[in-house]
Design an enzyme around this catalytic site. Structure first.
Site, PDB file in Angstrom:
ATOM      1  N   TYR A   1       0.865  -1.180   0.000  1.00  0.00           N
ATOM      2  CA  TYR A   1       0.000   0.000   0.000  1.00  0.00           C
ATOM      3  C   TYR A   1       0.895   1.221   0.000  1.00  0.00           C
ATOM      4  O   TYR A   1       1.672   1.432   0.923  1.00  0.00           O
ATOM      5  CB  TYR A   1      -0.930   0.017   1.216  1.00  0.00           C
ATOM      6  CG  TYR A   1      -1.782   1.254   1.245  1.00  0.00           C
ATOM      7  CD1 TYR A   1      -2.740   1.458   0.269  1.00  0.00           C
ATOM      8  CD2 TYR A   1      -1.602   2.230   2.213  1.00  0.00           C
ATOM      9  CE1 TYR A   1      -3.514   2.605   0.261  1.00  0.00           C
ATOM     10  CE2 TYR A   1      -2.373   3.372   2.217  1.00  0.00           C
ATOM     11  CZ  TYR A   1      -3.325   3.563   1.236  1.00  0.00           C
ATOM     12  OH  TYR A   1      -4.079   4.696   1.228  1.00  0.00           O
TER      13      TYR A   1
ATOM     14  N   HIS B   1      -2.960  -7.212   0.869  1.00  0.00           N
ATOM     15  CA  HIS B   1      -1.887  -6.216   0.910  1.00  0.00           C
ATOM     16  C   HIS B   1      -1.540  -5.827   2.336  1.00  0.00           C
ATOM     17  O   HIS B   1      -2.358  -5.902   3.241  1.00  0.00           O
ATOM     18  CB  HIS B   1      -2.258  -4.969   0.088  1.00  0.00           C
ATOM     19  CG  HIS B   1      -3.165  -4.030   0.810  1.00  0.00           C
ATOM     20  ND1 HIS B   1      -2.690  -3.015   1.615  1.00  0.00           N
ATOM     21  CD2 HIS B   1      -4.511  -3.955   0.857  1.00  0.00           C
ATOM     22  CE1 HIS B   1      -3.713  -2.356   2.119  1.00  0.00           C
ATOM     23  NE2 HIS B   1      -4.827  -2.911   1.679  1.00  0.00           N
ATOM     24  N   CYS B   2      -0.284  -5.440   2.515  1.00  0.00           N
ATOM     25  CA  CYS B   2       0.192  -4.788   3.729  1.00  0.00           C
ATOM     26  C   CYS B   2       0.862  -3.508   3.243  1.00  0.00           C
ATOM     27  O   CYS B   2       0.443  -2.954   2.231  1.00  0.00           O
ATOM     28  CB  CYS B   2       1.108  -5.703   4.535  1.00  0.00           C
ATOM     29  SG  CYS B   2       2.509  -6.385   3.626  1.00  0.00           S
ATOM     30  N   TYR B   3       1.858  -3.002   3.937  1.00  0.00           N
ATOM     31  CA  TYR B   3       2.507  -1.780   3.451  1.00  0.00           C
ATOM     32  C   TYR B   3       3.468  -2.059   2.306  1.00  0.00           C
ATOM     33  O   TYR B   3       3.376  -1.456   1.246  1.00  0.00           O
ATOM     34  CB  TYR B   3       3.227  -1.044   4.582  1.00  0.00           C
ATOM     35  CG  TYR B   3       2.286  -0.304   5.480  1.00  0.00           C
ATOM     36  CD1 TYR B   3       1.505   0.741   5.002  1.00  0.00           C
ATOM     37  CD2 TYR B   3       2.147  -0.657   6.810  1.00  0.00           C
ATOM     38  CE1 TYR B   3       0.614   1.404   5.815  1.00  0.00           C
ATOM     39  CE2 TYR B   3       1.265   0.005   7.637  1.00  0.00           C
ATOM     40  CZ  TYR B   3       0.505   1.035   7.131  1.00  0.00           C
ATOM     41  OH  TYR B   3      -0.379   1.684   7.941  1.00  0.00           O
TER      42      TYR B   3
END
EC number: 3.1.3.48
Length: 160
Positions: free
Chosen positions: A16, A95-97
């Site tokens: 992200y 998603h993650c970062y």
């Protein structure tokens, strides 16, 4: 521009980067109907920008810190959600970062359970599609999910 990697026919892994419009274009272009956010912040801006119906965007507040048990505790339920959505013919973006640890860990778990494959094989499959660096505490969790049993005189992995 938003980037995510297609792990199999129905599962994508990404990060992200704050560009909600690019993320929206990506999910539209790839016919993704469900998003799982594994981040430690408010996802209201993402949820608003994507405009997904209730139930199509799941958020697990999850830190990358070794003390965070949210993701390991949620993995079986997230797996069930992914399987249900895929069974409905939907594609899922996790998603993650950075798209390298939390989301990759869930993708590995998904492959382990759906294909009944050992951790290292599932990790190799994800790594063949995306550069990942799964945090040690997630690796320990994933590695303990696999046991073995004999089936027709063959040793087979059994993922729980």
């Amino acid at each position: 521009m938003y980037e995510a990697s297609q792990i199999d026919e129905h599962v994508f892994v990404g990060g992200y980067y704050g560009d909600n419009e690019a993320m929206l274009r990506f999910i539209e272009n790839h016919a993704i109907a469900s998003v799982i956010s594994l981040i430690d912040s408010d996802v209201a801006p993402i949820r608003h920008a994507l405009g997904l119906p209730v139930g199509d965007h799941i958020h697990v507040y999850c830190e990358a810190a070794p003390t965070c048990a949210a993701l390991p505790n949620a993995m079986p339920a997230l797996y069930d959600y992914m399987v249900r959505r895929i069974g409905e013919g939907k594609r899922v973006l996790v998603h993650c970062y950075a798209g390298a640890s939390r989301s990759a860990a869930l993708a590995v778990y998904y492959l382990m359970r759906s294909r009944q494959m050992p951790y290292q094989d599932a990790l190799n499959a994800v790594q063949s599609k995306r550069r990942v660096a799964i945090n040690d505490h997630f690796v320990r969790f994933l590695a303990t999910r696999c046991s073995y049993r004999f089936v027709n005189d063959e040793l087979k992995p059994q993922i729980v």
